[in-house]
Motif scaffolding. Structure first.
Motif, PDB file in Angstrom:
ATOM      1  N   ALA A 130       0.205  -1.896   5.368  1.00  0.00           N
ATOM      2  CA  ALA A 130      -1.242  -1.981   5.581  1.00  0.00           C
ATOM      3  C   ALA A 130      -1.495  -2.936   6.736  1.00  0.00           C
ATOM      4  O   ALA A 130      -2.155  -3.964   6.578  1.00  0.00           O
ATOM      5  CB  ALA A 130      -1.959  -2.449   4.326  1.00  0.00           C
TER       6      ALA A 130
ATOM      7  N   CYS B 250      -6.093   4.223   7.427  1.00  0.00           N
ATOM      8  CA  CYS B 250      -7.003   3.284   8.086  1.00  0.00           C
ATOM      9  C   CYS B 250      -8.414   3.860   8.136  1.00  0.00           C
ATOM     10  O   CYS B 250      -8.613   5.028   8.487  1.00  0.00           O
ATOM     11  CB  CYS B 250      -6.504   2.994   9.498  1.00  0.00           C
ATOM     12  SG  CYS B 250      -7.636   1.967  10.475  1.00  0.00           S
TER      13      CYS B 250
ATOM     14  N   THR C  67       0.485  -8.208   3.347  1.00  0.00           N
ATOM     15  CA  THR C  67       0.510  -6.811   2.930  1.00  0.00           C
ATOM     16  C   THR C  67       1.733  -6.107   3.501  1.00  0.00           C
ATOM     17  O   THR C  67       2.326  -6.553   4.483  1.00  0.00           O
ATOM     18  CB  THR C  67      -0.749  -6.053   3.394  1.00  0.00           C
ATOM     19  OG1 THR C  67      -0.822  -6.101   4.829  1.00  0.00           O
ATOM     20  CG2 THR C  67      -2.003  -6.643   2.779  1.00  0.00           C
TER      21      THR C  67
ATOM     22  N   PHE D 104       0.864  -1.178   0.000  1.00  0.00           N
ATOM     23  CA  PHE D 104       0.000   0.000   0.000  1.00  0.00           C
ATOM     24  C   PHE D 104       0.903   1.230   0.000  1.00  0.00           C
ATOM     25  O   PHE D 104       1.729   1.414   0.892  1.00  0.00           O
ATOM     26  CB  PHE D 104      -0.931  -0.019   1.207  1.00  0.00           C
ATOM     27  CG  PHE D 104      -2.053  -1.011   1.084  1.00  0.00           C
ATOM     28  CD1 PHE D 104      -3.379  -0.607   1.102  1.00  0.00           C
ATOM     29  CD2 PHE D 104      -1.795  -2.375   0.946  1.00  0.00           C
ATOM     30  CE1 PHE D 104      -4.419  -1.519   0.979  1.00  0.00           C
ATOM     31  CE2 PHE D 104      -2.824  -3.305   0.830  1.00  0.00           C
ATOM     32  CZ  PHE D 104      -4.140  -2.871   0.834  1.00  0.00           C
TER      33      PHE D 104
ATOM     34  N   CYS E   7      -8.549  -4.766   1.397  1.00  0.00           N
ATOM     35  CA  CYS E   7      -8.197  -5.761   2.419  1.00  0.00           C
ATOM     36  C   CYS E   7      -9.230  -6.871   2.481  1.00  0.00           C
ATOM     37  O   CYS E   7      -8.887  -8.061   2.582  1.00  0.00           O
ATOM     38  CB  CYS E   7      -8.054  -5.090   3.782  1.00  0.00           C
ATOM     39  SG  CYS E   7      -6.548  -4.103   3.962  1.00  0.00           S
TER      40      CYS E   7
ATOM     41  N   ASN F  14      -8.885   1.191   0.834  1.00  0.00           N
ATOM     42  CA  ASN F  14      -7.993   0.276   1.555  1.00  0.00           C
ATOM     43  C   ASN F  14      -8.787  -0.814   2.260  1.00  0.00           C
ATOM     44  O   ASN F  14      -8.407  -1.993   2.237  1.00  0.00           O
ATOM     45  CB  ASN F  14      -7.154   1.047   2.575  1.00  0.00           C
ATOM     46  CG  ASN F  14      -6.124   1.944   1.927  1.00  0.00           C
ATOM     47  OD1 ASN F  14      -5.779   1.766   0.757  1.00  0.00           O
ATOM     48  ND2 ASN F  14      -5.624   2.912   2.670  1.00  0.00           N
TER      49      ASN F  14
END
Length: 408
Positions: free
Chosen positions: A256, A393, A253, A216, A238, A234
């Motif tokens: 991330a 996030c 990842t 990421f 995921c 994101n």
């Protein structure tokens, strides 16, 4: 080209990972918190590379730097890793293109003699010859990672800046499999390839890739000019990656760590409920595209992940010996030419705070601070403080939006 994993539990290298705590579990059953030694040591063996990828962390160059570590200094680094005892850190030779170092095979041979596990992350160029691959395999390398940043030649070649590089990479993957390597493919998430991720996953399945590691983007090196994915994207990616891990390859990842939160939540879902409520339209498109090509899969997910983060279980040694928490967090901690890597890792005040999850803002009060902890590199890139919250996030983004004044 930074590769091969920030979180490692590759079958051939790392004994195992406890799914609840994210701690590495040795064959003796002991759990490792990464305070004493890293799990992974990335050594940027050279900055030289024949490619000019527009998102390159290393800002690689055609020729080696004049201040790069010598062969003797490379051996000294191996000696220090060996002296750490079992489980010894895994040495990952990256770059630039590590194959541009003329003494690479000698360094690999020496590491193997010292019982230091070693993996390589080369570029796909003329340097990646059959003779070189056979020599690496013969002298102890078990895992090789390559980069593939799209499912179409136009996308991948556009990133790498070389026409025909996509086809060369597909051929190189087949060669690596034929040579008996564990093959890891690294894909950097960015605006040009978001909608191709399902097709990349299909390629992973069809090519028999062992590990798909998804990076990421962090705004560092040449990557400052590339548009990163949003927090909602994101979260969607995921959740999609959890689905993709059901098709025969392990998914991990880089930058991330919230993927561990998503994967853990998905494991807790009652049977028949396929995704958490936080997933958005990008997830649905990627999921549908994957299933349309490979069908539904009832195979268990393969998302093991040690709870590492920049500076916790991971350390990066630059070509000139400078030490950083990771290749994406440009805070210099010292230099192995005049200080022990072990001392830097164990004693640096910033690393101690990172390992103890002493964070600010939302990350500091999050129930997932140990399992996830946020990307320290992204926090630094966006706020200038490596202990701040990870803006990538979704939980952080939602907390921030809740503080905005309500429209009257």
């Amino acid at each position: 080209m930074m590769s091969l994993t920030q979180t490692a539990e590759r079958v051939s290298i790392v004994p195992g990972v406890d799914a609840e705590s994210g701690l590495v579990v040795s064959r003796s059953g002991a759990r490792h918190h990464f305070d004493d030694r890293p799990l992974l040591v990335f050594w940027e063996a050279t900055k030289a590379c024949d490619l000019s990828c527009f998102h390159c962390r290393a800002s690689a160059q055609p020729e080696p730097g004049s201040d790069e570590l010598s062969y003797a200094e490379g051996r000294a680094l191996v000696d220090e890793l060996s002296a750490m005892g079992r489980p010894r850190p895994i040495l990952i030779l990256t770059g630039g293109d590590c194959l541009k170092r003329p003494d690479l095979i000698d360094l690999v041979t020496y590491a193997t003699e010292c019982s230091v596990p070693v993996a390589v992350a080369p570029s796909v160029t003329a340097q990646l010859s059959d003779a070189t691959l056979h020599a690496l395999r013969q002298h102890g390398v078990k895992t090789v990672s390559l980069s593939l940043d799209g499912a179409r030649a136009a996308t991948h070649d556009g990133v790498r800046g070389v026409a025909g590089h996509f086809d060369d990479t597909i051929k190189a993957i087949a060669t690596l499999k034929n040579c008996g390597f564990t093959v890891q493919i690294n894909t950097t998430v960015m605006a040009p390839n978001l909608e191709e991720l399902a097709d990349v996953a299909v390629l992973m399945h069809e090519l028999g890739v062992d590990i798909w590691e998804v990076f990421f983007l962090i705004a560092t090196g040449r990557g400052t000019e590339v548009i990163a994915s949003s927090p909602q994207e994101n979260e969607d990616i995921c959740n999609f990656l959890v689905d993709a891990s059901r098709y025969g390859f392990t998914v991990r990842t880089v930058e991330a760590p919230f993927f561990r939160r998503v994967a853990a939540h998905r494991r807790e879902l009652v049977e028949g409920k396929s995704v958490v409520e936080s997933a958005g339209p990008l997830y649905q498109r990627l999921h549908d595209r994957l299933v349309s090509q490979l069908g539904e899969s009832s195979v268990p997910t393969r998302t093991p992940s040690a709870a590492t983060r920049d500076g916790k279980g991971v350390i990066f040694v630059a070509a000139n010996g400078d030490v950083f928490p990771s290749g994406f967090l440009p805070i210099r901690l010292g230099n192995i030419r005049n200080q022990s890597l072990a001392d830097i890792y164990r004693s640096n005040p910033l690393l101690r705070l990172i390992r103890s999850a002493t964070f600010e803002g939302v990350c500091g009060g999050c129930e997932h601070a140990q399992l996830c902890g946020g990307s320290r590199a992204r926090a630094f890139a966006t706020t200038g403080d490596p202990l701040e919250s990870d803006s990538g996030c979704l939980l952080v983004a939602r907390a921030a939006s809740s503080l905005l004044p309500k429209a009257s």
